[in-house]
Scaffold this active site. Sequence first.
Site, PDB file in Angstrom:
ATOM      1  N   GLU A   1     -15.142  21.801  58.165  1.00 21.89           N
ATOM      2  CA  GLU A   1     -15.386  22.350  56.826  1.00 21.89           C
ATOM      3  C   GLU A   1     -16.771  22.969  56.872  1.00 21.89           C
ATOM      4  OE1 GLU A   1     -16.490  23.258  53.506  1.00 21.89           O
ATOM      5  OE2 GLU A   1     -16.769  21.120  53.076  1.00 21.89           O
TER       6      GLU A   1
ATOM      7  N   GLU B   1     -24.886  33.036  54.394  1.00 22.86           N
ATOM      8  CA  GLU B   1     -24.996  31.872  53.517  1.00 22.86           C
ATOM      9  C   GLU B   1     -26.471  31.500  53.325  1.00 22.86           C
ATOM     10  OE1 GLU B   1     -23.564  27.984  54.861  1.00 22.86           O
ATOM     11  OE2 GLU B   1     -22.664  27.711  52.888  1.00 22.86           O
TER      12      GLU B   1
ATOM     13  N   LYS C   1     -21.805   9.695  61.727  1.00 23.23           N
ATOM     14  CA  LYS C   1     -23.219  10.064  61.686  1.00 23.23           C
ATOM     15  C   LYS C   1     -23.504  10.875  60.429  1.00 23.23           C
ATOM     16  CE  LYS C   1     -25.664  13.499  63.386  1.00 23.23           C
ATOM     17  NZ  LYS C   1     -26.753  13.590  62.382  1.00 23.23           N
TER      18      LYS C   1
ATOM     19  N   CYS D   1     -21.426  23.819  49.130  1.00 25.56           N
ATOM     20  CA  CYS D   1     -20.681  24.865  49.847  1.00 25.56           C
ATOM     21  C   CYS D   1     -19.768  25.640  48.894  1.00 25.56           C
ATOM     22  CB  CYS D   1     -19.895  24.273  50.997  1.00 25.56           C
ATOM     23  SG  CYS D   1     -18.862  22.891  50.509  1.00 25.56           S
TER      24      CYS D   1
HETATM   25  O1  TXE Z   1     -26.478  22.020  59.176  1.00 23.70           O
HETATM   26  P1  TXE Z   1     -25.828  21.410  60.468  1.00 23.70           P
HETATM   27  P2  TXE Z   1     -28.022  22.316  58.868  1.00 23.70           P
HETATM   28  C1  TXE Z   1     -25.055  25.415  56.079  1.00 23.70           C
HETATM   29  C2  TXE Z   1     -26.175  25.967  55.222  1.00 23.70           C
HETATM   30  C3  TXE Z   1     -27.385  25.511  55.937  1.00 23.70           C
HETATM   31  C4  TXE Z   1     -26.940  25.657  57.369  1.00 23.70           C
HETATM   32  C5  TXE Z   1     -27.704  24.830  58.348  1.00 23.70           C
HETATM   33  O2  TXE Z   1     -26.129  27.372  55.226  1.00 23.70           O
HETATM   34  O3  TXE Z   1     -28.514  26.287  55.649  1.00 23.70           O
HETATM   35  O4  TXE Z   1     -25.599  25.254  57.355  1.00 23.70           O
HETATM   36  O5  TXE Z   1     -27.845  23.506  57.851  1.00 23.70           O
HETATM   37  C6  TXE Z   1     -24.898  17.603  62.675  1.00 23.70           C
HETATM   38  N1  TXE Z   1     -23.109  18.264  67.449  1.00 23.70           N
HETATM   39  N2  TXE Z   1     -24.538  24.153  55.582  1.00 23.70           N
HETATM   40  O6  TXE Z   1     -28.745  22.831  60.055  1.00 23.70           O
HETATM   41  O7  TXE Z   1     -26.794  21.462  61.611  1.00 23.70           O
HETATM   42  C7  TXE Z   1     -26.151  17.388  61.872  1.00 23.70           C
HETATM   43  O8  TXE Z   1     -26.941  16.370  62.430  1.00 23.70           O
HETATM   44  C8  TXE Z   1     -22.717  17.419  66.500  1.00 23.70           C
HETATM   45  C9  TXE Z   1     -23.295  24.206  54.872  1.00 23.70           C
HETATM   46  O9  TXE Z   1     -28.578  21.156  58.203  1.00 23.70           O
HETATM   47  O10 TXE Z   1     -24.515  22.026  60.619  1.00 23.70           O
HETATM   48  C10 TXE Z   1     -25.583  17.035  60.524  1.00 23.70           C
HETATM   49  O11 TXE Z   1     -25.173  15.667  60.512  1.00 23.70           O
HETATM   50  N3  TXE Z   1     -23.281  17.366  65.283  1.00 23.70           N
HETATM   51  C11 TXE Z   1     -22.686  22.879  54.723  1.00 23.70           C
HETATM   52  C12 TXE Z   1     -24.363  17.942  60.432  1.00 23.70           C
HETATM   53  O12 TXE Z   1     -24.067  18.311  61.773  1.00 23.70           O
HETATM   54  C13 TXE Z   1     -24.271  18.216  65.015  1.00 23.70           C
HETATM   55  C14 TXE Z   1     -23.581  21.741  54.473  1.00 23.70           C
HETATM   56  C15 TXE Z   1     -24.563  19.216  59.618  1.00 23.70           C
HETATM   57  O13 TXE Z   1     -25.716  19.875  60.070  1.00 23.70           O
HETATM   58  C16 TXE Z   1     -24.711  19.145  65.953  1.00 23.70           C
HETATM   59  C17 TXE Z   1     -24.785  21.815  55.269  1.00 23.70           C
HETATM   60  C18 TXE Z   1     -24.087  19.138  67.230  1.00 23.70           C
HETATM   61  N4  TXE Z   1     -24.455  19.974  68.214  1.00 23.70           N
HETATM   62  C19 TXE Z   1     -25.224  23.003  55.752  1.00 23.70           C
HETATM   63  N5  TXE Z   1     -25.717  19.871  65.408  1.00 23.70           N
HETATM   64  C20 TXE Z   1     -21.415  22.774  53.931  1.00 23.70           C
HETATM   65  N6  TXE Z   1     -20.343  23.344  54.444  1.00 23.70           N
HETATM   66  O14 TXE Z   1     -21.343  22.124  52.905  1.00 23.70           O
HETATM   67  C21 TXE Z   1     -25.890  19.424  64.153  1.00 23.70           C
HETATM   68  N7  TXE Z   1     -25.033  18.400  63.896  1.00 23.70           N
END
Ligand code: TXE
Length: 479
Positions: free
Chosen positions: A248, A383, A173, A282
């Site tokens: 990660e 972050e 996904k 990140c």
């Molecule tokens: O990330 P999410 P978001 C950090 C960054 C950002 C914050 C929130 O600080 O502002 O996270 O971003 C899926 N079960 N990073 O809300 O929600 C979601 O659909 C399974 C750092 O956009 O963590 C997406 O595909 N999956 C980071 C993926 O998780 C779930 C990069 C990431 O989204 C889920 C992005 C669940 N319950 C954001 N909930 C990095 N490390 O590079 C969400 N997802």
Amino acid sequence: MNIQNYINGEFVNPVSNNWLDNYNPSNGEVYSQIPNSSSEDVANAYKSAAEAFPKWSNSTLEERSRILIKISELLESNLERFAMAESKDNGKPLSLAREIDIPRAASNFRFFGNAITQFASESHESVGLNAVNFTLRQPIGVVGCISPWNLPLYLFTWKIAPAIAAGNCVVAKPSEVTPMTAYLLGEICTEAGLPKGVLNIVHGLGTTTGQAIVEHPNIKAISFTGGTETGAHIARVAAPMFKKLSLELGGKNPNIIFADCDYENMLATTVRSSFANQGQICLCGSRIFVEEAIFEKFKKDFVQKVKQLKVGHPSDKNTNIGALVSKSHLEKVENYVKIAEDEGGKILCGGLEVTIEGFENGYYMQPTIIEIETNQCRINQEEVFGPVVTIMSFKTDEEALQLANDVKYGLSATLWTNNLNRTMQFSKQLQTGIVWVNTWMLRDLRTPFGGAKESGVGREGGFEALRFFTEPKNVCIKY
Ligand code: TXE
């Protein structure tokens, strides 16, 4: 247009026929619809993957390698189409998608297509016992890959390529915010001859579609990149089912600058490590610590260089900083600038939204530098993940190290110095998964990649990824 799920080699609508809007960050307009997939769609994707598994896991390494390299070649020959799609979907400069994101996605497939032919396991002769032990490494079965929006195809393929190279079948996904290049990847996989069901792509929200992948009892491993809170939630859901996890997560990376560094190289790289991809990587160095002797000079030069960065439409070739990924993310980042000011931070440049003529509803923001007095403030502990960095001076090596480690995250650190002794001391004592010395984001795909502390668990990259996506079994033969 409608983006569709890719299940069993076919493009299909979600079972419920529910759809979500997909926005173009450069102008704030809805430009496509994506499936709001439910657990039923995930179940269909799982079924197709499970059916494909016996044959795929017994395919020869040459066969897998050939297909992965073919996918890589097709991505390269479709570079422009993919780069344009990525830039439109994410808001990043087209030049960046063309030079970094899509070439790296192609490299991921080529790298793991080659790596799998070199992957070996250990054997141990039990001397004196007339026995030999070897480690049989077998694919896990059906695995789940969930990726974020900042480097959409780059990170999506970073998981998928090793998973299928190792003989697994995948339910994947992409982020609901940036689904487009994952959608296009389905076509390429079919064209490259990837057997039906080996890769299944379901689109939808994290809390429903993503959650359904994590909850599926027979999806035995989850590779996830995203926010730390989401990672913690996934770990809680997966733990009772004893799933293998690679997480990660976020970062709050220090960029430590000593007076003895190669100044010009440091300055140019620090502009990149602060603001590349609108600061939404990140690995960006968002906490800059500078040795007192050069602090004032650095401050002046850095502000001057950053003021020259052009915020603009992603497809404008002069653009250095494109649009942030979404309206809610822009609001989050702006809110952090307010928090920093309330905490006594001094804004040296930026801090405001930018209006681009003709694209007034896009999510643009100035690159922002904030001078702070203490590391113990929210802007330095949480972050932000946008075009915002802080700067602060330090006096001694001990102080710099203490500041760098004084945070809950531990993904990467950058160190600028020409002192070998200092380089080794910091490399040993920095509590991070990656240390860059006199460079930033120089990636060799063979190296272990991942974070310490709340930046995650497990490592991806090179053979580490192939180890994650296989189950080691000890076979002991007595002779
Ligand atoms: O990330 P999410 P978001 C950090 C960054 C950002 C914050 C929130 O600080 O502002 O996270 O971003 C899926 N079960 N990073 O809300 O929600 C979601 O659909 C399974 C750092 O956009 O963590 C997406 O595909 N999956 C980071 C993926 O998780 C779930 C990069 C990431 O989204 C889920 C992005 C669940 N319950 C954001 N909930 C990095 N490390 O590079 C969400 N997802």
